[in-house]
Design an enzyme around this catalytic site. Structure first.
Site, mmCIF file in Angstrom:
data_model
loop_
_atom_site.group_PDB
_atom_site.id
_atom_site.type_symbol
_atom_site.label_atom_id
_atom_site.label_comp_id
_atom_site.label_asym_id
_atom_site.label_seq_id
_atom_site.Cartn_x
_atom_site.Cartn_y
_atom_site.Cartn_z
ATOM 1 N N LEU A 33 -10.663 1.894 -8.560
ATOM 2 C CA LEU A 33 -9.069 2.016 -8.839
ATOM 3 C C LEU A 33 -8.513 1.261 -8.007
ATOM 4 C CD1 LEU A 33 -8.852 5.822 -9.457
ATOM 5 C CD2 LEU A 33 -9.087 4.229 -11.161
ATOM 6 N N GLY A 34 -7.609 0.487 -8.054
ATOM 7 C CA GLY A 34 -6.506 -0.226 -7.219
ATOM 8 C C GLY A 34 -7.424 -1.552 -6.689
ATOM 9 N N ARG A 35 -6.337 -1.936 -5.844
ATOM 10 C CA ARG A 35 -6.973 -3.117 -5.027
ATOM 11 C C ARG A 35 -6.677 -2.934 -3.475
ATOM 12 N NH1 ARG A 35 -4.046 -8.040 -8.418
ATOM 13 N NH2 ARG A 35 -5.066 -7.857 -10.468
ATOM 14 N N ARG A 37 -6.784 -2.604 0.513
ATOM 15 C CA ARG A 37 -7.652 -3.253 1.402
ATOM 16 C C ARG A 37 -8.150 -1.975 2.560
ATOM 17 N NH1 ARG A 37 -4.716 -8.051 3.724
ATOM 18 N NH2 ARG A 37 -6.820 -8.536 4.713
ATOM 19 N N PHE A 38 -7.124 -1.246 2.858
ATOM 20 C CA PHE A 38 -7.830 -0.189 3.906
ATOM 21 C C PHE A 38 -8.606 0.863 3.375
ATOM 22 C CE2 PHE A 38 -6.042 3.668 5.872
ATOM 23 C CZ PHE A 38 -6.744 3.635 7.091
ATOM 24 N N LYS A 40 -10.735 2.149 -0.123
ATOM 25 C CA LYS A 40 -11.339 1.766 -1.422
ATOM 26 C C LYS A 40 -11.054 3.085 -2.312
ATOM 27 C CE LYS A 40 -12.060 -2.323 -0.278
ATOM 28 N NZ LYS A 40 -11.403 -3.608 -0.713
ATOM 29 N N SER A 41 -10.283 2.950 -3.387
ATOM 30 C CA SER A 41 -10.164 4.071 -4.188
ATOM 31 C C SER A 41 -11.224 4.027 -5.517
ATOM 32 C CB SER A 41 -8.814 4.349 -4.864
ATOM 33 O OG SER A 41 -8.006 4.520 -3.727
ATOM 34 N N ASP A 149 4.135 7.470 2.965
ATOM 35 C CA ASP A 149 3.823 6.317 2.041
ATOM 36 C C ASP A 149 3.969 6.906 0.679
ATOM 37 O OD1 ASP A 149 2.967 3.913 1.169
ATOM 38 O OD2 ASP A 149 0.820 4.585 1.243
#
Length: 1494
Positions: A33-35, A37-38, A40-41, A149
């Protein structure tokens, strides 16, 4: 946790994401899922569902993550104490040598995805989500937790719009460099679009004046800024408020976001967002302050605490419970949402005055629900479903499209003016809906229901959810109706449960007409979406679904027509079919957009009509058509005609009309002629005269009165509208006028209405020229105006029997006869027409008297001559012209027999002339039974009164017919309103509907009449007046004297001798076997025959009910049943057929009553082939009182519907109106008397007798539903069978008027009882059998008391509960098991001795055995002797040669096994008869055999 790392090594292989995680987690990678960088999902599968795992890979130096773990533990522990949280922290975490894992539950949707998903969020849904987001932030800040966030990806949503704030960023840096975007991209840019939700103060400059630590604590104002950005994106339809560059410019004061926010139409929302995104953190308010300050400005008042508390209570409940509770408080939800609306919402017409439902009320409601079980909660809320829809019924009516309402007679003129037969299209505006019904909060309830509807387990709750969606659809906008509610409703059209499919169909047809506007993308919603989804409904396995579809097809067709018209309007303004100017300029005139559009519109309309026509044809003529489906379709036939237009109504609807009339269902035919008038107005005058008038003419000779009346009302409507031409109108008058003598007042009034309407249409001159000669013979005098209904009714002669009317109809079908009749009508003088009937009556007098071989024949002829001579007097002729005619009665009539005139008028073909079959002195009378002849009339008359009619007398009697032709006498004034009785005149006795005035006790008269199925409201008052005079309204055919009729208790009534229900008088079966039917595998318990004797049914212990064709009994050698109905494993105990129908009712051993109809096309005229097409299951009724023991037809009067009386094993006696599922009444027998084993009712429906399994007989008065008399049979034994006794006319009224019944009980004996006093009149018995008891041992004359005056308590308990029967059940005595009564008191019996006997009432010695086994060496040497004991007559069958020993069951069975005559070989269980070319006897036995005898 990674704040000190600039970058990490890129991990490319997804198989390494879970490599370091312990196997105990049982996680399987599904997708990335998603992009980010911190972190990874990834999405993983777990044993308990889907989860989201965020993975941090360690690279470089080892980092201590214990501080970040402490923060995660704190966040999780703090939020555990929240009662209704809007926050969702990480639930598990795990650190390994190479990575750290964060785990939480997977949510299907977040706010970012939801903004781009259909159906798009409405305004109130956006406000609801913004409200919940502020609540989530408030919950965090109250616990000293800041998110860090907040963005659309971290706002999670459920399918019912409940919001959670997730992925708390306690491990991300608080501050990031202003001049280095790499940190922002690494930690906060998950989508790679550089969207920024961070507060401006979270950016710092290197080397600036103020130095900050990256791990400094977060502040609540930072989250408020992010919330403002998310809310702005929510109301901007997914457009972000800031990118990173714009935010940095805004921090410097070089960017103004207010211009972007101008796209939000609500100024309150814009103001709140601008306040949240201020540059000064201290100027921003807390989340709680925003919730309080903007209530009523942005957030509706019902959001908090009402709606939020409601959702909090719904969240832990399963889908079934959510729907049930929503239904229970739906009214309160609606009231609360309609109060105090925010913004520019339009209020309702009047304020709600009820107390508002606050949060405490909601919590109390759910708290009370928790105390009960789920089933109780569902049951309680479902029972109140009607309250929800009663409050919105007016709203539905107000907002229906004008042409969607039911078309009434008054609407026909307006409808025809709207209907343009030339253009045939585009003539109706689209659907207007008033704005005061708007309540945008209902969208939230609809969303919740839609989210639950797929997971509801109980079918009836799925149905209620659909109905709640229909209620919500009244208050939401068109886009929500089409995009949100409609897909779920259409999806449930394929639900496995029929009630859900029906509710979905009804809701679909109610929602679509509410739509005012729709986008171009939905212009073809009907041909491409709705109709394909409905294509399987005409072939649905459940009849209720097909009925629902048929009843809504007209509404659906007109709604599709409106959608089509609206799509043309969209194209007119350039929304559809846009063409550029160059193409238009080069196109020929014949191909301009307007011409192309019109041609395209006509093509689409024709295709729509073709689609609807195919559906209608499938419903009417398809393989699964039923009468009920056709009836449902006919209800809206006017709307269908409007939809099809004149041309297609002629081309399509007219050809399918015969399919309706080919059905034998009388209700279908009745509805057909009730609704055919709408078709007449649409197909045009020519089609009506050529196609529809023959159908109406055929209906006039129908057996069902409702069909005749509806056909006449149709003709009346056409006349009043001047729709029929003169020639056609006169033809219909010639067809209708014989019904003026119809025995039903309902029909006669309808005929009078038609004749009056015809007269008004033709005018006075033509009326007296064409109508008056035709109807003159049916009137006692000609009224002043034929157009007056009251005048015609006052002049009508009394009615005759149906048989006479039908013979007249046969005559009118003969062209030669009609030509002769017209010549008589239009050529004869008025004087000859006035007395033509009298002459014909005199002409036939001798023939009539020759038929009646009576001792008073000579006196009767003399009386007729006196009447004739009196009728020749001018005064008598003038009497018919008088308005007030009176019956002249002498003050002191002479009591001699010569004054008695008895008129008997059987039917003869030569009397069936229109001008002659009604004599002026012959009048009808009130009646309840079918006759075989014209009514018989008798009256006492003084000669002076006949010779001097003008002389007035103090004893004049004025009698009012009270609207009932059958109560009128020709001499009496039909318009009088009261009885005026002189003191010297004897009280008239009404016996079987005739009036008798006289003092001679030997003068008695007998009258038999045709029942009137429809009587007006004045009947009850007339009957009450007669009862006050000592006259019984329920009297039947009998001979009455003043002595015999002196006691009102004697006038109880005699059963009806219907031609179809009771065999012919004098019928004596010879015992010749015609057919042996052996299809049943077990005992045949009961047989019932149809009204027309075309077939009969048999109920058996083998769990089947078989249908047999009577017409093939004498023809086919190998005879088989035509149809079989299965009882699902239970035994068929009893059966009956509803009168004048093909519907069968069967009582089963499991307590279920099965009602079904036989699709039977009888053989008629021409080449019609008799056909049995199948069985249609109508309904099943579970009485839940044990097995059904007895079942019979019940007819209180001709006005009542089909009813069935039945008794059960648990002592219940019920009357069931088969038109509903409920019992009309329920009576309970005394359990200590045993269960009710047999029932018999009076034909008038005033009383019935029940017999119990312990020999107790009870007479019940049904007027008050109480037991009148109860007595014990001489021996304690079950009452096997009972039937009425039809005594001969020669018996005195004191006997015939009493409730006399035959009772089969004991050992081979039948007794005749008077139920009024419980006394026995006669006993029929068979001697020489074991277990028989001597006659002298019984006290037959006096009834036995059931309970001793002062019994011993212990003995009473033993007697009451029959304790001894538990140890040793008493054996069932051999005896009579079946009875079939005959006219004249005769009786057929069958029993365990395998014999069928005929007992002769008038001559007992002529009784004989029809069939049965013959003992070897003995033969049939039985004779019948008469004895008398204690005043009771005994008729006993004995052998001429006495037997050495009494007969045993084994001896009888052995004789039957060797019998060659075909007798029964087991106990005879049931008897019935059918009338074909000759009368046949049907018998059934315990071995499953059915035998037919002649």
């Amino acid at each position: 946790m990674g704040n000190k790392i600039a970058r990490t090594t890129q991990v490319s292989a997804t198989e390494y994401y879970l490599h370091d995680l312990p196997s105990s987690y049982n996680l399987v990678l599904k997708e990335v899922l998603g992009r980010g960088r911190f972190l990874k999902s990834i999405q993983c599968k777990h044993d308990e569902g889907l989860v989201v795992v965020k993975v941090y890979f360690k690279r470089g130096d080892s980092i201590d993550l214990r501080e970040y773990e402490r923060r995660l533990v704190k966040i999780k522990d703090v939020f555990l104490s929240l009662e209704h949280p809007h926050v969702w922290p990480f639930q598990f975490w795990q650190e390994t040598d190479k990575a750290a894992y964060l785990v939480r539950q997977y949510f299907y949707s977040n706010l970012h995805d939801r903004l781009s998903t259909r159906p798009f969020l409405s305004l109130v849904e956006k406000k609801w989500l913004a409200f919940q987001l502020l609540l989530a932030v408030k919950q965090c800040h109250e616990k000293d937790i800041c998110h860090g966030d907040i963005k659309c990806e971290n706002v999670l949503l459920t399918s019912w719009n409940w919001l959670y704030l997730a992925d708390f960023a306690s491990f991300k840096p608080t501050y990031i460099p202003y001049d280095d975007p790499s940190d922002f991209s690494f930690f906060f840019d998950t989508r790679g679009q550089r969207l920024c939700y961070l507060a401006p103060e979270r950016f710092y400059e290197h080397g600036g004046e103020t130095q900050v630590a990256q791990d400094a604590p977060l502040k609540p104002s930072m989250d408020i800024f992010a919330v403002g950005c998310v809310i702005a994106e929510l109301f901007l339809e997914g457009q972000p408020l800031f990118e990173l560059a714009q935010l940095l410019a805004y921090r410097r004061g070089q960017h103004d976001p207010s211009q972007h926010l101008e796209k939000i139409p609500d100024p309150g929302i814009r103001k709140m967002i601008l306040h949240m995104i201020q540059l000064e953190p201290e100027a921003r308010l807390s989340a709680e302050d925003y919730l309080q300050n903007y209530v009523g400005v942005v957030f509706p008042n019902y959001f908090s605490p009402f709606l939020h508390t409601l959702y909090c209570c719904w969240n832990p409940l399963p889908s079934d419970m959510r729907v049930a509770t929503c239904q229970g408080i739906f009214q309160e939800i609606l009231k609360k949402m309609m109060e105090n609306k925010s913004g520019d919402e339009i209020g309702v017409d009047s304020p709600v005055t009820s107390n508002p439902m606050n949060a405490s009320t909601v919590q109390e409601t759910f708290a009370n629900h928790k105390l009960n079980s789920s089933k109780d909660l569902i049951r309680n809320t479902v029972n109140s479903k009607d309250e929800i829809f009663y409050s919105i019924s007016d709203a539905l009516k107000k907002n229906r499209h004008p042409f969607l309402k039911k078309i009434t007679m008054d609407d026909l003129g307006t409808l025809m003016s709207l209907y343009d037969s030339r253009s045939d299209t585009y003539g109706t505006p689209f659907l207007p809906v008033e704005g005061n019904m708007r309540c945008e909060g209902m969208v939230l309830i609809a969303s919740m229901l839609c989210s639950c509807i797929r997971n509801i387990k109980l079918p009836h709750l799925r149905r209620e959810a659909i109905l709640l969606l229909r209620s919500c659809s009244l208050y939401i906008d068109d886009d929500d109706r089409l995009q949100r509610v409609l897909p779920y409703v259409v999806a449930l059209l394929s639900d496995p449960t029929a009630i859900v499919r029906c509710a979905a169909m009804e809701t679909l047809c109610d929602i679509l007409p509410l739509v005012r506007d729709f986008p171009p993308s939905d212009a073809k919603i009907f041909p491409e979406y709705i109709f394909p989804m409905l294509s399987m409904l005409p072939e649905d396995t459940e009849e209720s679904v097909r009925i629902c579809y048929a009843s809504n097809i007209a509404k659906l067709a007109l709604t599709a027509y409106g959608f089509l018209i609206h799509s043309f309007q969209l194209s007119d303004v350039g929304v559809l079919n846009e063409l550029n100017s160059q193409q238009i300029s080069t196109t020929p005139a014949s191909e301009t957009p307007s011409h192309l559009q019109k041609a395209n519109g006509n093509a689409q309309l024709q295709q729509l009509r073709k689609t609807i026509a195919e559906v209608v044809q499938e419903l009417v003529m398809g393989p699964k058509q039923t009468p009920n489906v056709r009836r449902a379709l006919l209800q809206d036939i006017g709307e269908l005609c409007f939809f099809f237009g004149q041309r297609q109504s002629n081309d399509f609807l007219l050809p399918i009309l015969p399919a309706f009339l080919n059905d034998r269902d009388e209700q279908l035919r009745s509805v057909f002629f009730e609704k055919i008038v709408y078709v007449c107005f649409f197909v045009g005058q020519r089609s009506v005269e050529e196609y529809l008038l023959p159908y109406i003419d055929q209906a006039l000779s129908d057996q069902t009165e409702a069909v005749i009346v509806n056909a006449l009302e149709c003709l009346s409507t056409l006349c009043k509208s001047s729709f029929l031409r003169k020639r056609a109108l006169l033809q219909m008058i010639e067809c209708v006028y014989p019904l003026l003598c119809y025995p039903s007042q309902w029909v006669r009034r309808a005929v009078v209405t038609f004749i009056a309407a015809s007269s008004e249409c033709l005018g006075a001159v033509d009326s007296y020229a064409f109508i008056a000669p035709v109807i003159r013979s049916y009137l006692s005098r000609l009224p002043a105006s034929i157009a007056s209904e009251e005048g015609l009714l006052s002049c009508l002669k009394p009615p005759v029997t149906r048989e006479v009317v039908y013979r007249i109809f046969e005559k009118t079908r003969n062209p030669e006869f009609m030509a002769k009749q017209r010549k008589m009508w239009y050529s004869s003088s008025p004087q000859s027409k006035d007395w033509e009937s009298v002459d014909l009556f005199d002409k036939d007098a001798g023939e009539l008297n020759s038929v009646e071989c009576r001792a008073e024949q000579k006196q009767s002829v003399e009386g007729k001559k006196q009447i004739k001579s009196a009728s020749k007097q001018p005064e008598v002729q003038g009497k018919y012209a008088e308005k007030d005619a009176k019956l002249r009665i002498p003050r002191n009539p002479r009591p001699n027999a010569s004054n008695t005139v008895e008129l008997r008028d059987p039917v003869y073909p030569e009397k069936l002339q229109f001008s002659g079959f009604m004599a002026p002195y012959v009048s009808g009378a009130n009646s309840f039974i079918e006759p075989e002849n014209i009514p018989l009339y008798s009256f006492s008359m003084d000669k002076r009164a006949a010779t001097n009619p003008p002389v007035a007398s103090e004893s004049s009697l004025q009698m009012n017919s009270l609207g009932m032709g059958s109560l009128s006498v020709p001499w009496m004034d039909s318009m009088s309103k009261s009885f005026n009785l002189a003191s010297s005149v004897p009280v008239p006795k009404l016996i079987s509907g005739s009036f008798h005035v006289g003092t001679n006790p030997k003068q008695f008269y007998r009258v038999v009449h045709e029942p009137e199925s429809r009587e007006n409201d004045q009947i009850s008052s007339a009957i009450s007046k007669f009862q006050d005079l000592g006259v019984s309204s329920s009297s039947k055919s009998a001979s009455v004297t003043s002595e015999d009729a002196s006691s009102p208790a004697d006038l109880v009534g005699e059963p009806s001798l219907s031609r179809t229900s009771v065999p012919d008088s004098g019928w004596k079966p010879r015992g010749v076997l015609v057919a042996h039917l052996q299809e049943h595998r077990s005992a045949v318990n009961d047989i019932a025959t149809s009204s027309d004797h075309s077939f009969f049914v048999s109920a058996s212990d083998d769990s089947t009910v078989k249908v047999w064709d009577s017409r093939k009994l004498e023809k086919d050698i190998s005879f088989r049943s035509r149809l079989t109905y299965h009882l699902e494993g239970s035994r068929g105990m009893c059966t009956t057929m509803l009168r004048n129908s093909t519907q069968v009712v069967v009582g089963a051993s499991d307590g279920v009553i099965h009602m079904f109809s036989i699709d039977h096309i009888s053989r008629g005229l021409g080449n019609v082939v008799e056909k049995y097409s199948g069985i249609v299951d109508i309904k099943k009724k579970d009485v839940k009182e044990g097995a059904l023991v007895s079942l019979l037809n019940y007819t209180a009067d001709s006005l009542s519907g089909p009813m069935v009386m039945y008794s059960t094993q648990n002592c219940g006696i019920h009357l069931w109106d088969t038109r509903s599922d409920l019992d009309a009444w329920t009576l309970k027998a005394n359990p200590e008397e045993g269960y009710v084993s047999s029932l018999v009712t009076s034909p008038c429906g005033n009383w019935f007798v029940s017999g119990s399994s312990r020999g107790v007989l009870t007479l019940w008065d049904l007027r008050f539903r109480v037991p009148v008399n109860s007595w014990q049979y001489p021996i304690i034994c079950p009452i096997e069978k009972m039937c009425l006794c039809f005594l001969p006319p020669s018996v005195s009224v004191s006997t015939t008027m009493k409730p006399l019944i035959y009772v089969a009980a004991g050992c081979n004996e039948v007794s005749l009882w008077n139920a009024e006093g419980g006394s026995c009149h006669q006993v029929l018995r068979v001697a020489n059998y074991e277990n028989e008891t001597d006659v002298s041992e019984f006290q037959w004359k006096l009834p036995s008391n059931k309970v001793n005056p002062k019994p011993n308590h212990r003995q009473n308990m033993s007697s009451k509960y029959r304790i001894e029967e538990l140890n040793e059940p008493p054996p069932r005595l051999p005896g009579i098991r079946s009875l079939l009564p005959l006219p004249g008191g005769d009786l057929l019996t069958g029993g365990t001795d395998l014999k069928i006997r005929r007992w002769d009432y008038s001559s007992p010695e002529r009784s004989y055995c029809i069939c049965g086994p013959s003992l070897k060496g003995v033969g049939n040497d039985d004779f019948y002797e008469l004895k008398t004991n204690t005043g009771v007559q005994f008729v006993q069958e004995t052998k001429r040669r006495p037997l050495a020993t009494k007969l045993t069951a084994k001896a009888v069975l052995a004789a039957a096994a060797t019998d060659t005559a075909g007798c029964h070989r087991d106990s005879v269980q049931s008897l019935a008869s059918v009338k074909l070319n000759q009368r046949l006897l049907i018998s059934s036995s315990r071995d499953g055999a059915i035998k037919v005898w002649k």
